[in-house]
Scaffold this motif. Sequence first.
Motif, PDB file in Angstrom:
ATOM      1  N   GLY A   1       0.809  -1.207   0.000  1.00  0.00           N
ATOM      2  CA  GLY A   1       0.000   0.000   0.000  1.00  0.00           C
ATOM      3  C   GLY A   1       0.843   1.259   0.000  1.00  0.00           C
ATOM      4  N   ALA A   2       1.946   1.250   0.741  1.00  0.00           N
ATOM      5  CA  ALA A   2       2.838   2.409   0.769  1.00  0.00           C
ATOM      6  C   ALA A   2       3.463   2.658  -0.600  1.00  0.00           C
ATOM      7  CB  ALA A   2       3.924   2.197   1.823  1.00  0.00           C
ATOM      8  N   VAL A   3       3.800   1.593  -1.302  1.00  0.00           N
ATOM      9  CA  VAL A   3       4.365   1.734  -2.648  1.00  0.00           C
ATOM     10  C   VAL A   3       3.335   2.343  -3.592  1.00  0.00           C
ATOM     11  CG1 VAL A   3       5.245   0.455  -4.645  1.00  0.00           C
ATOM     12  CG2 VAL A   3       6.004  -0.146  -2.346  1.00  0.00           C
TER      13      VAL A   3
ATOM     14  N   ARG B   1       3.569   6.024  -5.593  1.00  0.00           N
ATOM     15  CA  ARG B   1       3.426   6.163  -7.038  1.00  0.00           C
ATOM     16  C   ARG B   1       2.263   7.087  -7.393  1.00  0.00           C
ATOM     17  NH1 ARG B   1       4.359  -0.276  -8.552  1.00  0.00           N
ATOM     18  NH2 ARG B   1       6.580  -0.300  -8.036  1.00  0.00           N
ATOM     19  N   PHE B   2       1.168   6.993  -6.636  1.00  0.00           N
ATOM     20  CA  PHE B   2       0.017   7.854  -6.867  1.00  0.00           C
ATOM     21  C   PHE B   2       0.388   9.318  -6.642  1.00  0.00           C
ATOM     22  CE2 PHE B   2      -3.647  10.165  -5.205  1.00  0.00           C
ATOM     23  CZ  PHE B   2      -4.595   9.949  -6.202  1.00  0.00           C
ATOM     24  N   ILE B   3       1.083   9.583  -5.546  1.00  0.00           N
ATOM     25  CA  ILE B   3       1.474  10.954  -5.217  1.00  0.00           C
ATOM     26  C   ILE B   3       2.418  11.519  -6.265  1.00  0.00           C
ATOM     27  CG2 ILE B   3       2.785  12.360  -3.573  1.00  0.00           C
ATOM     28  CD1 ILE B   3       1.674  10.529  -1.360  1.00  0.00           C
ATOM     29  N   GLU B   4       3.394  10.733  -6.665  1.00  0.00           N
ATOM     30  CA  GLU B   4       4.384  11.216  -7.623  1.00  0.00           C
ATOM     31  C   GLU B   4       3.779  11.356  -9.019  1.00  0.00           C
ATOM     32  OE1 GLU B   4       7.592   8.467  -7.183  1.00  0.00           O
ATOM     33  OE2 GLU B   4       8.298   9.392  -5.304  1.00  0.00           O
ATOM     34  N   ARG B   5       2.818  10.486  -9.373  1.00  0.00           N
ATOM     35  CA  ARG B   5       2.178  10.592 -10.688  1.00  0.00           C
ATOM     36  C   ARG B   5       1.391  11.888 -10.801  1.00  0.00           C
ATOM     37  NH1 ARG B   5      -1.029   6.411 -10.414  1.00  0.00           N
ATOM     38  NH2 ARG B   5       0.667   4.975 -10.950  1.00  0.00           N
ATOM     39  N   HIS B   6       0.704  12.262  -9.719  1.00  0.00           N
ATOM     40  CA  HIS B   6      -0.115  13.477  -9.737  1.00  0.00           C
ATOM     41  C   HIS B   6       0.639  14.703  -9.216  1.00  0.00           C
ATOM     42  CE1 HIS B   6      -3.206  10.296  -9.924  1.00  0.00           C
ATOM     43  NE2 HIS B   6      -3.950  11.201 -10.535  1.00  0.00           N
TER      44      HIS B   6
END
Length: 516
Positions: A315-317, A321-326
């Motif tokens: 979940g942390a991974v 990735r979600f944070i960095e993508r957006h």
Amino acid sequence: MKTSSPNRQALTSATAVLIYLSIFKLPVHVFTNAFASYGYFRDEFYYIACSDHLDFGYVDHPPLSIALLALSRSLMGDSLVALRFLPAVAGALTVFITGLMVKEFGGGRFAVLLAAVTVIVAPAYLGINNYYSMNSFDILFWALSLYILILILKTENQKLWMLFGLIAGIAFQNKISILFLGFGLVVALLLTSKRRYLLSKWFWIGGLIAITLVVPNILWQVEYDWPTLEFTRRAQQFKVASISPLEFFLGQVLQMNPFSFPIWCAGLYYFLFSRDGNRYRTLGLIYVVVFTFLAVQNAKVYYLTPIYAVLFASGAVLFQRFIERHKWNWMKPTSLTLLVVSALVIAPLALPVLPVENFIRYSKTLGVQPPTEERHHFGELPQHYADMFGWEEMVATVAKVYQSLSPEDQAKCGIYAQNYGEAGAIDFFGKRYNLPKATSGHNNYYLWGPREYTGEIMIILGGRLEDHEIGFEEVKQVAVTKCNYCMPYENNLPIFIAGKLKAPIKEIWPRTRDYI
């Protein structure tokens, strides 16, 4: 400047952050136990008694945690800090293994930080790692086993099944609940293309290694007519509180910290539905299978807690990735702040950091109570705290009764308690009062028998007068125990002096057996 930059990078790397947080986990528990005003937990007295009777098995648990306790006691003694040091170490290692999982999933420094913090702030882990039991080691062994599974799924190195079998066999010697993981693994493999692993010779060699390690305990079970099976059946029938699958699920959310729910929920999504997590789908199915099995079987909520490290890691991974993508970098400090603040709010419910009166007021203010997992009436404190009170006062009352006897009667007097908590407390604190060792029919105390006592004169703690009169010609109540915060069924216990057993004690002893 150029020579120091690599050093600074090393000190702030993902690995360094993981080491810092793993080490931080230790003093949390050491200082809590050094300064808390709470005492020994009921089960700890029993484990200490078991460590004085080393064997290949016990009625309600395998032998590994007891062997570790015997070693710990020989090196560090019996203080609360010493007794609870190894569980704290197990907790720190669990944090570290979780970080290693993150790195295998391809997570960076923030993902390592988020997963490690999520493990640290989970109320269930805070509580379990703060007293001695097999559960801290169980969580660690599950984490190790799941980490090896990650390596197998990632590298296709089938020889790692031997290491998995080694860890699983050792884990079984700590707590048989590792069988839940084994069951979930086999079902999950059958449901995916990874079922080909079941045809690998290395898979079966790993299984053989695990079974070989289990043999000593199985032989012990055979020798004593499978007492653990009777214990499990009766505990499920008479002891474990009935809860619905929904209550079981809500218990997971509460025990893992409600603010961690989005993380482990994302971790489950990563395994089951994401393209990147496809190769690890087996891990998600293991969770679904084990959750379903335990929920349907009306299991205690905490039985599932060992599996969450791998969900926190994945979940942390996914979060990173979600944070960095957006490019929503503001979510990094926000998510960590929410976890830390929630931990500070929830921590007193899992760690005895507040004086007892302050805790009672605090828990009433929050209006949050831990889930009830056993069929008992409760007082002002939840069971995991109430079972830390009243023991030494109880033993002191028993000691007054014992000291009231003549020297001749003291020489032949035995003490009988209704459960292993009472008997264990008498054995532990009784040294200060020169009390004889206690006996009981509860769990492994039954197997240790009536010791050298003849039953000519006994001090009986608890029970009913009319029941004791069945076995003794003379019975009289001489005292009552008192405690303010203990479990209600441990308060106002009558203490009897009984004499002239109507039959030889070895004939009566089988009637005392109480595996539950």
